[in-house]
Design an enzyme around this catalytic site. Structure first.
Site, PDB file in Angstrom:
ATOM      1  N   LYS A  79      27.564  -3.710 -20.196  1.00 55.80           N
ATOM      2  CA  LYS A  79      28.177  -5.011 -19.920  1.00 55.80           C
ATOM      3  C   LYS A  79      28.950  -5.483 -21.147  1.00 55.80           C
ATOM      4  CE  LYS A  79      26.975  -9.636 -18.151  1.00 55.80           C
ATOM      5  NZ  LYS A  79      25.856 -10.524 -17.734  1.00 55.80           N
ATOM      6  N   SER A 154      26.213 -12.704 -13.246  1.00 57.75           N
ATOM      7  CA  SER A 154      27.391 -12.359 -14.011  1.00 57.75           C
ATOM      8  C   SER A 154      27.558 -10.862 -14.296  1.00 57.75           C
ATOM      9  CB  SER A 154      27.378 -13.107 -15.346  1.00 57.75           C
ATOM     10  OG  SER A 154      26.293 -12.707 -16.137  1.00 57.75           O
ATOM     11  N   SER A 178      21.417 -13.057 -13.543  1.00 59.23           N
ATOM     12  CA  SER A 178      22.647 -12.269 -13.679  1.00 59.23           C
ATOM     13  C   SER A 178      22.498 -10.750 -13.626  1.00 59.23           C
ATOM     14  CB  SER A 178      23.364 -12.648 -14.977  1.00 59.23           C
ATOM     15  OG  SER A 178      24.051 -13.855 -14.813  1.00 59.23           O
TER      16      SER A 178
END
Lengths: 486, 95
Positions: A79, A154, A178
């Protein structure tokens, strides 16, 4: 069976038996990205040259025939809020669009020593603020099951890339859901570890008291392997827990006889899609058939969790994001009048609307005269929410419920209505506030979109969470579902 | 408690954000909606409840006070938007 459908253990065996080479795995990863990422948009930055060089190096090492670690040679995605030395780390923000970190996050260093191969950096909501990836300042990631739908967020890029078979596993971060919510929306396995189990060093801070890095994988066993590689005490993180790390895979016995499951009634109440509820109830039947027992329980302060979370997380964010001033790194605005104007212009041009909104909310909640009414009050309610979990866990081994109240929604459907968007997190946020571990695993689908079952455990009892998740997976086929792509 | 456009301007200044007129209006409405929602916390009695800042039973974490090597200047300056003589350069602080 395609290479990317294999379990980590199978790929590992093939590498050790010299049936395949690391270069082939890395080739397959970039080929799959070339085929699918123009429609999925999971990646922000690819690190192809380095990855291929590393693959060639690892293939040389394989020649000597020594047994390698489990993650050796496996293509992984990271990420884009986890810093990687010499590889752009943007947090999907214009502000950091040129940021080239000078060090590795501890989790990245751990993956390097485990010799997995970093394929690239994954798309996300800007600074991890959002639940749909629509807040990426570059482009939204799309759900591999239906590209008109959001992948969740997210960690939307982290989930979509695993679901699309672009990488074997990815790292995401979870502040209020997330990792778990995008895992649910994309039909894969996402684990948020106990707060403090995995080092946050090098994770660009959003809400420091909640942020936690965890793995996204295609199955529970792989999740256990990746967790094993990244968990552990780190002196560079002052909230790292000094606990001994068990062998997580040895917990995967398939045996859940006598497991006591609490089913949170608040997670199955109003606002929960009937098909999601049905999938969860069906999952409970599977557990019953395996000798586990379940009972309805109550987490009475659930209805206060979202308000508590948005006050605390936004307050922490307003403080954490104060460092982005355009002085030492990041994109500096042109022609400022003076230093204050430089801060103001750089921040205003660099941050997107959701980030500004949360900074505003947090700054207000922390400002003179409002601190007690908002921030301190929320911290006290957080205590009550945590006590809800303590009480249930005095009688039960795990808590189960849906990961999200609905399946993925259409891109654009909830933009402009932040409060409705926030309410999607009702099942994941209380868990984050309590700091306990939880996993989302596939347990059904509705109109072709996956549904996630959330299994919540006691603090530092990832073993029981993984054991329960694995037993379900052994007796169902949901985790084998793959989106049709490319 | 309700937020006015003036409050939004004040908070934006504290947060070092420059908002357009349209953003100011939008945030006034949205922050009011969010804070109104947050007011439900006031229906809970938290008298005598301790605040949780984070869930771990750790407070101050100290390390040994030993000198370590700092990052090399060229690494520190790698991302600096402007520099001069090994230092990060910014516009004038005082007019």
């Amino acid at each position: 069976m395609a290479l990317f459908d294999l379990r980590l253990q199978d790929v590992h065996n093939k590498l050790n038996d010299k049936e395949i080479q690391v270069s082939e795995l890395v080739d397959a990863s970039y080929r799959r990205i070339a085929e699918t990422d123009s429609s999925i948009k999971a990646f922000i930055t690819l690190d192809e040259e380095n990855a291929r060089r590393q693959a060639a190096e690892l293939d040389k090492q394989l020649q000597d025939g020594t047994e390698r670690g489990l993650l050796f040679g496996l293509p992984a995605g990271i990420k884009d809020n986890i810093v990687t030395e010499g590889l752009l780390t943007t947090c999907a923000s214009q502000f950091l669009s040129n940021y080239n970190p000078i060090y590795d996050a501890t989790t990245v260093a751990k993956l390097k020593s485990a010799q997995s191969v970093t394929i690239g950096k994954l798309n996300m909501d800007e600074f991890a603020m959002g639940g749909s990836n629509e807040n990426s300042s570059f482009y939204p990631t799309r759900n591999p099951w239906n590209t008109d739908y959001v992948p969740g967020g997210s960690s939307g890029g982290s989930a979509a890339s695993v679901a699309a078979g672009q990488v074997y596993f990815s790292l995401g971060s979870d502040t209020g859901g997330s990792i778990r919510q995008p895992a649910a929306y994309c039909g894969i396995v996402g684990l948020k570890p106990t707060y403090g189990l995995v080092s946050r060093y090098g994770l660009v801070a959003f809400a420091s008291s909640l942020d936690q890095i965890g793995p996204l994988t295609k199955n529970v066993e792989d999740s256990a392997y990746v967790l094993q590689a990244i968990a552990g005490y780190d002196g560079k993180d002052s909230t790292s827990a000094n606990v001994s790390i068990p062998d997580y895979t040895s917990a995967l016995t398939g045996d859940v006889k006598g497991l006591r499951i609490g089913v949170a009634k608040e997670y199955l109440g109003e606002g929960i899609d009937p098909e999601v509820k049905e999938a969860v109830l069906n999952a409970l039947k599977v557990y019953e058939s395996l000798g586990a027992t379940w009972e309805e329980v109550s987490l009475p302060h659930t209805e206060y969790a979202i308000a508590t979370y948005y006050l605390l997380a936004s307050s922490e964010a307003s403080s954490n994001l104060a460092r982005f001033d355009g002085v030492r790194y990041g994109v500096r605005a042109d022609n400022p009048d003076n230093l204050i104007d430089l801060y103001r212009k750089s921040r205003s041009q660099g941050f997107g609307p959701e980030v500004k909104r949360r900074i505003m909310l947090g700054t207000y909640a922390l400002s003179s005269g409002y601190y007690d009414a908002y921030y301190l009050k929320a911290q006290k309610v957080r205590t009550l929410i945590k006590q809800d979990f303590d009480q249930v866990f005095s009688k039960f081994d795990v808590i189960m419920g849906p990961t999200a109240p609905t399946t993925a929604f259409r891109i654009g459907e909830q933009v402009g209505d932040p409060l409705t968007m926030y309410l999607n997190d009702i099942c994941t946020i209380p868990v984050s506030l309590a700091g306990v571990p939880a996993i989302s695993i596939p347990c059904g689908s509705s109109n072709g979109l996956p549904i996630g079952l959330q299994i919540i455990g006691k603090a530092f009892d990832e073993s029981t969470v993984l054991r329960a998740a694995h037993a379900f997976e052994q007796n169902t086929e949901f985790h084998r579902g793959r989106p049709q792509l490319g | 408690m309700s937020i006015t456009l003036k409050d939004v301007e004040h908070v934006a200044n504290l947060a070092r954000l420059e908002l357009s007129e349209q953003e100011k209006e939008q945030f006034t409405g949205q922050l009011n909606a969010i804070l109104k929602y947050a007011e439900k916390l006031n229906s809970l009695d938290t008298e005598g409840v301790a605040a949780t800042s984070h869930v771990l039973p750790i407070t101050n974490v100290m390390r040994e006070d030993v000198t370590k090597e700092s990052l090399p200047i060229e690494k520190v300056l790698l991302n600096a938007p402007d520099e001069e003589d090994g230092q990060i350069k910014v516009p004038a602080v005082l007019e």
